[in-house]
Design a protein around this motif. Structure first.
Motif, PDB file in Angstrom:
ATOM      1  N   ALA A 161       0.835  -1.206   0.000  1.00 57.74           N
ATOM      2  CA  ALA A 161       0.000   0.000   0.000  1.00 57.74           C
ATOM      3  C   ALA A 161       0.864   1.248   0.000  1.00 57.74           C
ATOM      4  CB  ALA A 161      -0.928   0.000   1.214  1.00 57.74           C
ATOM      5  N   GLU A 162       1.944   1.229   0.784  1.00 56.11           N
ATOM      6  CA  GLU A 162       2.830   2.384   0.863  1.00 56.11           C
ATOM      7  C   GLU A 162       3.539   2.608  -0.472  1.00 56.11           C
ATOM      8  OE1 GLU A 162       6.241   4.884   1.699  1.00 56.11           O
ATOM      9  OE2 GLU A 162       6.392   2.796   1.133  1.00 56.11           O
ATOM     10  N   GLN A 163       3.971   1.534  -1.134  1.00 56.39           N
ATOM     11  CA  GLN A 163       4.633   1.654  -2.435  1.00 56.39           C
ATOM     12  C   GLN A 163       3.668   2.205  -3.480  1.00 56.39           C
ATOM     13  OE1 GLN A 163       7.810   1.421  -3.372  1.00 56.39           O
ATOM     14  NE2 GLN A 163       7.136   2.071  -5.386  1.00 56.39           N
ATOM     15  N   GLN A 164       2.434   1.725  -3.482  1.00 56.99           N
ATOM     16  CA  GLN A 164       1.441   2.243  -4.423  1.00 56.99           C
ATOM     17  C   GLN A 164       1.141   3.709  -4.147  1.00 56.99           C
ATOM     18  OE1 GLN A 164      -1.891  -0.417  -4.218  1.00 56.99           O
ATOM     19  NE2 GLN A 164      -0.853  -2.025  -5.359  1.00 56.99           N
ATOM     20  N   LEU A 165       1.162   4.084  -2.882  1.00 59.64           N
ATOM     21  CA  LEU A 165       0.931   5.487  -2.526  1.00 59.64           C
ATOM     22  C   LEU A 165       2.082   6.367  -3.010  1.00 59.64           C
ATOM     23  CD1 LEU A 165      -1.040   7.387  -1.116  1.00 59.64           C
ATOM     24  CD2 LEU A 165       0.205   6.968   1.002  1.00 59.64           C
ATOM     25  N   VAL A 166       3.306   5.885  -2.895  1.00 56.31           N
ATOM     26  CA  VAL A 166       4.460   6.631  -3.418  1.00 56.31           C
ATOM     27  C   VAL A 166       4.308   6.835  -4.922  1.00 56.31           C
ATOM     28  CG1 VAL A 166       6.950   6.494  -3.847  1.00 56.31           C
ATOM     29  CG2 VAL A 166       6.045   5.956  -1.583  1.00 56.31           C
ATOM     30  N   GLU A 167       3.902   5.783  -5.617  1.00 55.44           N
ATOM     31  CA  GLU A 167       3.683   5.886  -7.060  1.00 55.44           C
ATOM     32  C   GLU A 167       2.574   6.881  -7.374  1.00 55.44           C
ATOM     33  OE1 GLU A 167       2.999   1.873  -8.371  1.00 55.44           O
ATOM     34  OE2 GLU A 167       5.021   1.247  -7.772  1.00 55.44           O
ATOM     35  N   LEU A 168       1.528   6.877  -6.570  1.00 52.89           N
ATOM     36  CA  LEU A 168       0.428   7.823  -6.758  1.00 52.89           C
ATOM     37  C   LEU A 168       0.902   9.254  -6.527  1.00 52.89           C
ATOM     38  CD1 LEU A 168      -2.565   8.384  -7.292  1.00 52.89           C
ATOM     39  CD2 LEU A 168      -2.984   7.959  -4.869  1.00 52.89           C
ATOM     40  N   PRO A 199      -6.349  13.532 -10.506  1.00 55.07           N
ATOM     41  CA  PRO A 199      -5.735  12.784  -9.413  1.00 55.07           C
ATOM     42  C   PRO A 199      -6.723  12.328  -8.347  1.00 55.07           C
ATOM     43  CG  PRO A 199      -4.947  15.056  -9.446  1.00 55.07           C
ATOM     44  CD  PRO A 199      -5.814  14.861 -10.639  1.00 55.07           C
ATOM     45  N   THR A 200      -7.844  13.019  -8.206  1.00 52.81           N
ATOM     46  CA  THR A 200      -8.832  12.635  -7.197  1.00 52.81           C
ATOM     47  C   THR A 200      -9.367  11.233  -7.468  1.00 52.81           C
ATOM     48  OG1 THR A 200      -9.439  14.942  -6.896  1.00 52.81           O
ATOM     49  CG2 THR A 200     -10.995  13.304  -6.094  1.00 52.81           C
ATOM     50  N   ILE A 201      -9.620  10.923  -8.706  1.00 58.10           N
ATOM     51  CA  ILE A 201     -10.111   9.589  -9.070  1.00 58.10           C
ATOM     52  C   ILE A 201      -9.082   8.528  -8.705  1.00 58.10           C
ATOM     53  CG2 ILE A 201     -10.673   8.076 -11.018  1.00 58.10           C
ATOM     54  CD1 ILE A 201     -12.070  10.492 -12.281  1.00 58.10           C
ATOM     55  N   HIS A 202      -7.815   8.807  -8.966  1.00 57.55           N
ATOM     56  CA  HIS A 202      -6.765   7.842  -8.654  1.00 57.55           C
ATOM     57  C   HIS A 202      -6.627   7.649  -7.147  1.00 57.55           C
ATOM     58  CE1 HIS A 202      -5.451   7.380 -12.792  1.00 57.55           C
ATOM     59  NE2 HIS A 202      -5.684   8.679 -12.911  1.00 57.55           N
ATOM     60  N   LEU A 203      -6.763   8.730  -6.387  1.00 59.09           N
ATOM     61  CA  LEU A 203      -6.725   8.615  -4.933  1.00 59.09           C
ATOM     62  C   LEU A 203      -7.916   7.801  -4.436  1.00 59.09           C
ATOM     63  CD1 LEU A 203      -5.586   9.219  -2.151  1.00 59.09           C
ATOM     64  CD2 LEU A 203      -6.807  11.401  -2.216  1.00 59.09           C
ATOM     65  N   MET A 204      -9.079   8.038  -4.976  1.00 59.07           N
ATOM     66  CA  MET A 204     -10.263   7.286  -4.570  1.00 59.07           C
ATOM     67  C   MET A 204     -10.094   5.801  -4.889  1.00 59.07           C
ATOM     68  SD  MET A 204     -12.070   9.479  -3.044  1.00 59.07           S
ATOM     69  CE  MET A 204     -13.536   8.547  -2.780  1.00 59.07           C
ATOM     70  N   ASN A 205      -9.499   5.482  -6.019  1.00 54.42           N
ATOM     71  CA  ASN A 205      -9.243   4.077  -6.373  1.00 54.42           C
ATOM     72  C   ASN A 205      -8.286   3.438  -5.372  1.00 54.42           C
ATOM     73  OD1 ASN A 205     -10.900   4.045  -8.617  1.00 54.42           O
ATOM     74  ND2 ASN A 205      -9.274   4.614 -10.020  1.00 54.42           N
ATOM     75  N   TRP A 206      -7.250   4.184  -4.985  1.00 52.34           N
ATOM     76  CA  TRP A 206      -6.299   3.657  -3.996  1.00 52.34           C
ATOM     77  C   TRP A 206      -7.007   3.415  -2.662  1.00 52.34           C
ATOM     78  CZ3 TRP A 206      -4.516   5.122   0.770  1.00 52.34           C
ATOM     79  CH2 TRP A 206      -3.402   4.441   1.239  1.00 52.34           C
ATOM     80  N   LEU A 207      -7.798   4.382  -2.234  1.00 49.16           N
ATOM     81  CA  LEU A 207      -8.516   4.243  -0.968  1.00 49.16           C
ATOM     82  C   LEU A 207      -9.483   3.063  -0.991  1.00 49.16           C
ATOM     83  CD1 LEU A 207      -9.233   7.991  -0.154  1.00 49.16           C
ATOM     84  CD2 LEU A 207      -7.757   6.439   1.144  1.00 49.16           C
ATOM     85  N   THR A 208     -10.149   2.865  -2.105  1.00 56.40           N
ATOM     86  CA  THR A 208     -11.092   1.759  -2.245  1.00 56.40           C
ATOM     87  C   THR A 208     -10.385   0.414  -2.094  1.00 56.40           C
ATOM     88  OG1 THR A 208     -12.488   3.061  -3.711  1.00 56.40           O
ATOM     89  CG2 THR A 208     -12.777   0.680  -3.799  1.00 56.40           C
TER      90      THR A 208
END
Length: 78
Positions: free
Chosen positions: A47-54, A66-75
């Motif tokens: 999760a942390e690695q994907q967040l760094v990439e985001l 970017p909001t959509i990508h953040l929402m996808n990560w959170l989901t």
């Protein structure tokens, strides 16, 4: 995004046995503990690695929304 990264790192530190005084956000120790108990170290690191990439992808001019990508990560992680 920075806050989420710190939160994930605090959960990893909690799993490693660090005390609340060693956390970046000691006021959230109870939540960090819950996250640490709910997910394995491997999942938290993923999760942390994907967040760094985001975070990299959210630099100006990189993503159209970017909001959509953040929402996808959170989901994926909630």
């Amino acid at each position: 995004l920075h806050w989420l990264q710190l939160f994930l790192c605090d959960a990893l530190k909690t799993q490693a046995g660090c005390g609340h005084h060693q956390l970046a956000m000691p006021d959230l120790t109870a939540l960090s503990q819950q996250l640490a108990e709910f997910h394995s170290s491997e999942k938290l690191l993923e999760a942390e690695q994907q967040l760094v990439e985001l975070k990299i992808a959210c630099q100006p001019g990189q993503l159209s929304n970017p909001t959509i990508h953040l929402m996808n990560w959170l989901t994926r992680w909630l």
